[in-house]
Each structure stands twice: as structure tokens, then as C-alpha cells.
Design a protein around this motif. Structure first.
Motif, PDB file in Angstrom:
ATOM      1  N   MET A   1      -2.327   2.198  13.968  1.00 59.50           N
ATOM      2  CA  MET A   1      -2.378   3.204  14.447  1.00 59.50           C
ATOM      3  C   MET A   1      -2.258   1.350  15.210  1.00 59.50           C
ATOM      4  O   MET A   1      -2.694   0.214  15.105  1.00 59.50           O
ATOM      5  N   ASN A   2      -1.990   0.821  16.637  1.00 60.75           N
ATOM      6  CA  ASN A   2      -2.461   0.111  17.772  1.00 60.75           C
ATOM      7  C   ASN A   2      -3.213   0.251  17.756  1.00 60.75           C
ATOM      8  O   ASN A   2      -4.512   0.900  17.846  1.00 60.75           O
ATOM      9  N   ILE A   3      -3.125  -1.297  18.937  1.00 61.55           N
ATOM     10  CA  ILE A   3      -4.881  -2.079  19.434  1.00 61.55           C
ATOM     11  C   ILE A   3      -5.196  -0.847  20.103  1.00 61.55           C
ATOM     12  O   ILE A   3      -6.719   0.171  20.704  1.00 61.55           O
ATOM     13  N   GLU A   4      -4.203  -0.026  21.657  1.00 56.69           N
ATOM     14  CA  GLU A   4      -5.134   0.831  22.664  1.00 56.69           C
ATOM     15  C   GLU A   4      -5.363   2.133  21.654  1.00 56.69           C
ATOM     16  O   GLU A   4      -6.703   2.403  21.865  1.00 56.69           O
ATOM     17  N   THR A   5      -4.601   2.754  20.649  1.00 58.25           N
ATOM     18  CA  THR A   5      -5.726   3.735  20.226  1.00 58.25           C
ATOM     19  C   THR A   5      -6.864   3.376  19.383  1.00 58.25           C
ATOM     20  O   THR A   5      -7.395   4.180  18.795  1.00 58.25           O
ATOM     21  N   ALA A   6      -6.498   2.167  18.521  1.00 59.58           N
ATOM     22  CA  ALA A   6      -8.013   1.594  17.899  1.00 59.58           C
ATOM     23  C   ALA A   6      -9.103   1.589  19.481  1.00 59.58           C
ATOM     24  O   ALA A   6     -10.220   2.064  18.510  1.00 59.58           O
ATOM     25  N   LEU A   7      -9.105   1.216  20.374  1.00 63.45           N
ATOM     26  CA  LEU A   7     -10.142   1.496  21.348  1.00 63.45           C
ATOM     27  C   LEU A   7     -10.544   2.074  21.471  1.00 63.45           C
ATOM     28  O   LEU A   7     -11.429   3.096  21.510  1.00 63.45           O
ATOM     29  N   LYS A   8      -9.430   3.412  21.659  1.00 63.89           N
ATOM     30  CA  LYS A   8     -10.038   4.618  22.025  1.00 63.89           C
ATOM     31  C   LYS A   8     -10.311   5.765  20.971  1.00 63.89           C
ATOM     32  O   LYS A   8     -11.635   6.086  21.925  1.00 63.89           O
ATOM     33  N   GLU A   9     -10.249   5.422  19.747  1.00 65.78           N
ATOM     34  CA  GLU A   9     -10.918   5.912  18.699  1.00 65.78           C
ATOM     35  C   GLU A   9     -11.982   4.982  19.085  1.00 65.78           C
ATOM     36  O   GLU A   9     -13.482   6.232  18.370  1.00 65.78           O
ATOM     37  N   ALA A  10     -12.333   3.853  19.106  1.00 67.41           N
ATOM     38  CA  ALA A  10     -14.349   3.236  19.156  1.00 67.41           C
ATOM     39  C   ALA A  10     -14.837   3.361  19.532  1.00 67.41           C
ATOM     40  O   ALA A  10     -16.344   4.052  19.651  1.00 67.41           O
ATOM     41  N   MET A  11     -13.924   4.262  21.437  1.00 60.22           N
ATOM     42  CA  MET A  11     -15.025   4.688  22.366  1.00 60.22           C
ATOM     43  C   MET A  11     -15.424   6.125  22.293  1.00 60.22           C
ATOM     44  O   MET A  11     -16.266   6.501  22.655  1.00 60.22           O
ATOM     45  N   SER A  12     -14.355   6.743  21.250  1.00 59.56           N
ATOM     46  CA  SER A  12     -15.149   8.118  20.793  1.00 59.56           C
ATOM     47  C   SER A  12     -15.990   8.594  19.711  1.00 59.56           C
ATOM     48  O   SER A  12     -16.573   9.585  19.996  1.00 59.56           O
ATOM     49  N   VAL A  13     -16.912   7.097  19.484  1.00 61.28           N
ATOM     50  CA  VAL A  13     -17.701   7.129  18.980  1.00 61.28           C
ATOM     51  C   VAL A  13     -19.336   7.386  19.347  1.00 61.28           C
ATOM     52  O   VAL A  13     -19.002   7.227  20.899  1.00 61.28           O
ATOM     53  N   GLU A  14     -19.586   8.026  19.321  1.00 63.09           N
ATOM     54  CA  GLU A  14     -21.415   8.169  19.756  1.00 63.09           C
ATOM     55  C   GLU A  14     -21.493   7.975  20.443  1.00 63.09           C
ATOM     56  O   GLU A  14     -22.701   6.740  19.398  1.00 63.09           O
ATOM     57  N   GLY A  15     -22.367   7.581  21.562  1.00 60.61           N
ATOM     58  CA  GLY A  15     -22.879   6.206  21.889  1.00 60.61           C
ATOM     59  C   GLY A  15     -22.069   4.933  22.854  1.00 60.61           C
ATOM     60  O   GLY A  15     -22.761   4.182  23.249  1.00 60.61           O
ATOM     61  N   ALA A  16     -20.987   4.969  22.483  1.00 63.75           N
ATOM     62  CA  ALA A  16     -20.367   3.789  22.837  1.00 63.75           C
ATOM     63  C   ALA A  16     -20.027   3.253  24.192  1.00 63.75           C
ATOM     64  O   ALA A  16     -19.886   4.350  25.170  1.00 63.75           O
ATOM     65  N   ILE A  17     -20.518   1.994  24.563  1.00 64.86           N
ATOM     66  CA  ILE A  17     -20.174   1.660  26.545  1.00 64.86           C
ATOM     67  C   ILE A  17     -18.754   1.320  26.106  1.00 64.86           C
ATOM     68  O   ILE A  17     -18.494   1.288  27.185  1.00 64.86           O
ATOM     69  N   GLY A  18     -19.029   0.290  25.571  1.00 64.70           N
ATOM     70  CA  GLY A  18     -17.775  -0.689  25.579  1.00 64.70           C
ATOM     71  C   GLY A  18     -17.173  -1.091  23.745  1.00 64.70           C
ATOM     72  O   GLY A  18     -17.849  -1.079  24.107  1.00 64.70           O
ATOM     73  N   VAL A  19     -16.111  -1.547  24.236  1.00 57.77           N
ATOM     74  CA  VAL A  19     -15.340  -1.771  23.115  1.00 57.77           C
ATOM     75  C   VAL A  19     -14.202  -2.810  23.226  1.00 57.77           C
ATOM     76  O   VAL A  19     -13.551  -3.258  24.096  1.00 57.77           O
ATOM     77  N   SER A  20     -13.723  -4.424  22.581  1.00 58.76           N
ATOM     78  CA  SER A  20     -12.930  -5.029  22.403  1.00 58.76           C
ATOM     79  C   SER A  20     -12.593  -5.908  21.427  1.00 58.76           C
ATOM     80  O   SER A  20     -13.371  -5.515  20.533  1.00 58.76           O
ATOM     81  N   LEU A  21     -11.251  -6.040  21.533  1.00 60.03           N
ATOM     82  CA  LEU A  21     -11.216  -6.490  19.896  1.00 60.03           C
ATOM     83  C   LEU A  21     -10.544  -8.333  20.251  1.00 60.03           C
ATOM     84  O   LEU A  21      -9.829  -8.342  21.364  1.00 60.03           O
ATOM     85  N   VAL A  22     -10.658  -8.744  19.777  1.00 61.37           N
ATOM     86  CA  VAL A  22     -11.052 -10.131  20.052  1.00 61.37           C
ATOM     87  C   VAL A  22     -10.151 -11.437  19.251  1.00 61.37           C
ATOM     88  O   VAL A  22     -11.108 -11.081  17.963  1.00 61.37           O
ATOM     89  N   ASP A  23      -9.984 -11.991  19.700  1.00 65.79           N
ATOM     90  CA  ASP A  23      -9.869 -13.495  18.861  1.00 65.79           C
ATOM     91  C   ASP A  23     -10.390 -14.537  18.375  1.00 65.79           C
ATOM     92  O   ASP A  23     -10.880 -15.615  19.975  1.00 65.79           O
ATOM     93  N   TYR A  24     -11.495 -14.867  17.866  1.00 72.70           N
ATOM     94  CA  TYR A  24     -12.255 -15.905  18.385  1.00 72.70           C
ATOM     95  C   TYR A  24     -11.550 -16.985  17.722  1.00 72.70           C
ATOM     96  O   TYR A  24     -12.606 -18.103  18.225  1.00 72.70           O
TER      97      TYR A  24
END
Length: 121
Positions: free
Chosen positions: A1-24
Motif C-alpha cells: 500500500m502506498n502512503i496516500e492509501t495508508a493515510l486514508k486507511e488510518a483516517m477510516s479508524v473510528e474517531g480519527a482526527i488526523g494522521v501523518s507519516l513522519v521521518d523522525y
């Protein structure tokens, strides 16, 4: 799965406000979705970079031979989950903010684990 799809999947989690993929290492968000006036994802991503770095330094100082599965920050109205991506070579993490009243923490953690496994960076 690519980054865009992964972020959309995370936002489909009940109660999601926001998500990011971060390089620490750099503190830069490679992608964000959601957020808004109550959550600046760019700022939160950069701030959580420091949380991630601090925890890794602590593990190193304690000479613990272990890895971080996830980091949970519990606020009065929100949960913030930080999940390092082991397959990324150790420099990326998923950050998910949840509305505490509308989310199921166990299911959110399970969803992030599933997304991590499927994500190809």
C-alpha cells in the motif's frame, strides 16, 4: 500500500482526527491527512519527532535490547498514537490522533499495526 492509501486507511479508524507519516530524523511529515483548526498536523508531527527521539535515547541509555511497538499519549479529550515503522529502516513513524469519546484504542492500535505491515515506502 502506498502512503496516500495508508493515510486514508488510518483516517477510516473510528474517531480519527488526523494522521501523518513522519521521518523522525528530519522531523518532516511525508504525508498528512485530516487535522484542522484543533490539530495542526505539521506542528504535531514535528513535536512528536522529539517524543520519538527521546524514547529511543532512553532505551539506548538503559541498554535495553528491545524495540518500541507504539507510544500512547493520553489527553483529556484525545489519544495520540505514535507507531514506528520497523520496515522503513527505523526512521519513520505513523502518528494518529483520535477523539477519545469516539474511538476504541485497542482497535486503533490493531489498525495501525495492519497499516504498518502493508505500507510500502
Amino acid at each position: 500500500m502506498n502512503i496516500e492509501t495508508a493515510l486514508k486507511e488510518a483516517m477510516s479508524v473510528e474517531g480519527a482526527i488526523g494522521v501523518s507519516l513522519v521521518d523522525y530524523e528530519s522531523g518532516m511529515a511525508l504525508g498528512t491527512l485530516g487535522g484542522g483548526p484543533t490539530l495542526d498536523l505539521e506542528l504535531a508531527s514535528a513535536g512528536n519527532t522529539e517524543v520519538m527521539r527521546s524514547k529511543l535515547r532512553t532505551l539506548s541509555s538503559l541498554a535495553m535490547d528491545d524495540t518500541i511497538e507504539d507510544i500512547l499519549i493520553t489527553l483529556g479529550k484525545q489519544y495520540h498514537l505514535i507507531r514506528p515503522l520497523t520496515a522503513s529502516g527505523g526512521t519513520l513513524f505513523l502518528y494518529l490522533a483520535l477523539d477519545r469519546g469516539r474511538s476504541n484504542l485497542a482497535l486503533a492500535r490493531h489498525s495501525l499495526k495492519r497499516i504498518e505491515t502493508a505500507l510500502e515506502v
